[in-house]
Design a protein around this motif. Sequence first.
Motif, PDB file in Angstrom:
ATOM      1  N   SER A 130      33.332  18.964   7.590  1.00 45.09           N
ATOM      2  CA  SER A 130      34.228  18.603   8.688  1.00 45.09           C
ATOM      3  C   SER A 130      35.267  19.681   8.936  1.00 45.09           C
ATOM      4  CB  SER A 130      34.918  17.270   8.363  1.00 45.09           C
ATOM      5  OG  SER A 130      35.929  16.973   9.297  1.00 45.09           O
ATOM      6  N   GLU A 131      35.837  20.202   7.882  1.00 45.52           N
ATOM      7  CA  GLU A 131      36.873  21.220   8.019  1.00 45.52           C
ATOM      8  C   GLU A 131      36.321  22.475   8.680  1.00 45.52           C
ATOM      9  OE1 GLU A 131      37.981  21.542   3.962  1.00 45.52           O
ATOM     10  OE2 GLU A 131      39.491  19.942   4.051  1.00 45.52           O
ATOM     11  N   LEU A 132      35.108  22.868   8.282  1.00 48.83           N
ATOM     12  CA  LEU A 132      34.495  24.064   8.846  1.00 48.83           C
ATOM     13  C   LEU A 132      34.186  23.892  10.333  1.00 48.83           C
ATOM     14  CD1 LEU A 132      32.044  24.909   5.925  1.00 48.83           C
ATOM     15  CD2 LEU A 132      33.972  26.329   6.674  1.00 48.83           C
ATOM     16  N   VAL A 133      33.641  22.736  10.689  1.00 46.87           N
ATOM     17  CA  VAL A 133      33.286  22.478  12.088  1.00 46.87           C
ATOM     18  C   VAL A 133      34.528  22.351  12.948  1.00 46.87           C
ATOM     19  CG1 VAL A 133      32.175  20.869  13.675  1.00 46.87           C
ATOM     20  CG2 VAL A 133      31.095  21.397  11.481  1.00 46.87           C
ATOM     21  N   ARG A 134      35.507  21.605  12.482  1.00 49.29           N
ATOM     22  CA  ARG A 134      36.709  21.369  13.290  1.00 49.29           C
ATOM     23  C   ARG A 134      37.555  22.627  13.430  1.00 49.29           C
ATOM     24  NH1 ARG A 134      40.184  18.293  11.273  1.00 49.29           N
ATOM     25  NH2 ARG A 134      39.321  18.010   9.161  1.00 49.29           N
ATOM     26  N   ALA A 135      37.532  23.489  12.408  1.00 43.66           N
ATOM     27  CA  ALA A 135      38.293  24.743  12.486  1.00 43.66           C
ATOM     28  C   ALA A 135      37.760  25.616  13.616  1.00 43.66           C
ATOM     29  CB  ALA A 135      38.206  25.486  11.162  1.00 43.66           C
ATOM     30  N   LYS A 136      36.444  25.629  13.762  1.00 34.95           N
ATOM     31  CA  LYS A 136      35.854  26.424  14.841  1.00 34.95           C
ATOM     32  C   LYS A 136      36.124  25.770  16.193  1.00 34.95           C
ATOM     33  CE  LYS A 136      31.596  28.634  16.336  1.00 34.95           C
ATOM     34  NZ  LYS A 136      30.166  28.924  16.024  1.00 34.95           N
ATOM     35  N   ALA A 137      36.088  24.430  16.219  1.00 35.62           N
ATOM     36  CA  ALA A 137      36.292  23.713  17.479  1.00 35.62           C
ATOM     37  C   ALA A 137      37.729  23.815  17.966  1.00 35.62           C
ATOM     38  CB  ALA A 137      35.906  22.248  17.312  1.00 35.62           C
ATOM     39  N   ALA A 138      38.662  23.911  17.025  1.00 40.05           N
ATOM     40  CA  ALA A 138      40.079  23.919  17.391  1.00 40.05           C
ATOM     41  C   ALA A 138      40.445  25.147  18.216  1.00 40.05           C
ATOM     42  CB  ALA A 138      40.947  23.850  16.140  1.00 40.05           C
ATOM     43  N   ALA A 139      39.860  26.270  17.868  1.00 40.72           N
ATOM     44  CA  ALA A 139      40.092  27.519  18.619  1.00 40.72           C
ATOM     45  C   ALA A 139      41.577  27.754  18.890  1.00 40.72           C
ATOM     46  CB  ALA A 139      39.318  27.500  19.928  1.00 40.72           C
ATOM     47  N   GLY A 140      42.380  27.651  17.837  1.00 41.16           N
ATOM     48  CA  GLY A 140      43.812  27.912  17.979  1.00 41.16           C
ATOM     49  C   GLY A 140      44.653  26.691  18.294  1.00 41.16           C
ATOM     50  N   ARG A 141      44.012  25.588  18.714  1.00 40.94           N
ATOM     51  CA  ARG A 141      44.777  24.374  19.002  1.00 40.94           C
ATOM     52  C   ARG A 141      45.048  23.614  17.706  1.00 40.94           C
ATOM     53  NH1 ARG A 141      42.244  20.704  20.920  1.00 40.94           N
ATOM     54  NH2 ARG A 141      40.138  21.509  20.616  1.00 40.94           N
ATOM     55  N   LYS A 142      46.153  22.957  17.630  1.00 43.12           N
ATOM     56  CA  LYS A 142      46.492  22.153  16.463  1.00 43.12           C
ATOM     57  C   LYS A 142      46.364  20.676  16.808  1.00 43.12           C
ATOM     58  CE  LYS A 142      49.573  25.298  13.972  1.00 43.12           C
ATOM     59  NZ  LYS A 142      50.909  25.480  13.344  1.00 43.12           N
ATOM     60  N   GLN A 143      45.682  19.943  15.925  1.00 40.14           N
ATOM     61  CA  GLN A 143      45.534  18.508  16.097  1.00 40.14           C
ATOM     62  C   GLN A 143      46.267  17.792  14.969  1.00 40.14           C
ATOM     63  OE1 GLN A 143      44.458  16.463  18.235  1.00 40.14           O
ATOM     64  NE2 GLN A 143      42.836  17.372  19.495  1.00 40.14           N
ATOM     65  N   LYS A 144      46.970  16.734  15.303  1.00 38.13           N
ATOM     66  CA  LYS A 144      47.633  15.924  14.299  1.00 38.13           C
ATOM     67  C   LYS A 144      46.584  15.271  13.411  1.00 38.13           C
ATOM     68  CE  LYS A 144      50.884  12.069  13.818  1.00 38.13           C
ATOM     69  NZ  LYS A 144      51.701  11.054  14.554  1.00 38.13           N
ATOM     70  N   ASP A 145      46.807  15.300  12.098  1.00 40.62           N
ATOM     71  CA  ASP A 145      45.866  14.680  11.172  1.00 40.62           C
ATOM     72  C   ASP A 145      46.030  13.163  11.259  1.00 40.62           C
ATOM     73  OD1 ASP A 145      44.261  13.825   9.119  1.00 40.62           O
ATOM     74  OD2 ASP A 145      44.976  15.293   7.663  1.00 40.62           O
TER      75      ASP A 145
END
Length: 271
Positions: free
Chosen positions: A160-175
């Motif tokens: 999940s961390e690997l996929v979401r890190a790429k998807a975020a593309a610089g955006r920050k999401q609240k956990d």
Amino acid sequence: MLGDCENCFGLCCVALPFAASADFAADKNAGKPCANLRTDFRCGIHTRLRKSGFRGCTVYDCFGAGQKVSQVTFGGRDWRQAPETAQLMFDVFPVVRQLHELLWYLSEALTLAPARPVHADLRRALDETERLTLLDAGQLADVDVAAHRQQVNTLLLRTSELVRAKAAAGRKQKDRRGADLMGARLKGADLRGANLRGAYLIAADLSRADLRDADLIGADFRDADLSGADLTGSLFLTQPQLNSAKGDAATKLPPALTRPAHWTREGAPAA
């Protein structure tokens, strides 16, 4: 793999308990056949479960555990013809159900390119989980499923961390892992790459929300409004989660899942 009722001995209708509630019209103890179970192991009210007060049955799936236990573990011997096997069969069923759910998650994780650094570990975990499902009944009853789930979950979290890190593309999401979002107003929300693992989204308004690449493992979508929401690419979403929610023809789904029958084309839940 999802449940194949044609090759199961109605195990979810016997092995599991349920209590009278909004989801079930009556009480039933574990190991006692549901009053609606026919002699051929089929449900007598399958086409009208929701109208009959058994909505809980429509949001359940064994992930293929029913046919595995019926046809493989017990070699096609059913609990009516061989009553001496009944209790062990009912004890083993929920164990295999959990293992098959893990197989679903691991299989999905292996299709995700950003998770390539952990693919070897995921493959080993998949093979080990499959091996456990093929143990004989006595051995299955002794499997420490909680410990195995924890080991697998570590890998799924890394995926999940690997996929979401790429998807975020610089955006920050609240956990929002495990967050209480019951009834939350999230209409049109940008939740791309969000961590919603185990979040309580009961009756939340997620209409037209963007949930691409969001981690949805274990999220509770009961009565959540997913009308027009984009769930393509979402992580670890299952058919039972979708079945418990509301949606419409505009809801975008991952290719492995199907639009629940109770969703109407107009966007309102079926009566």
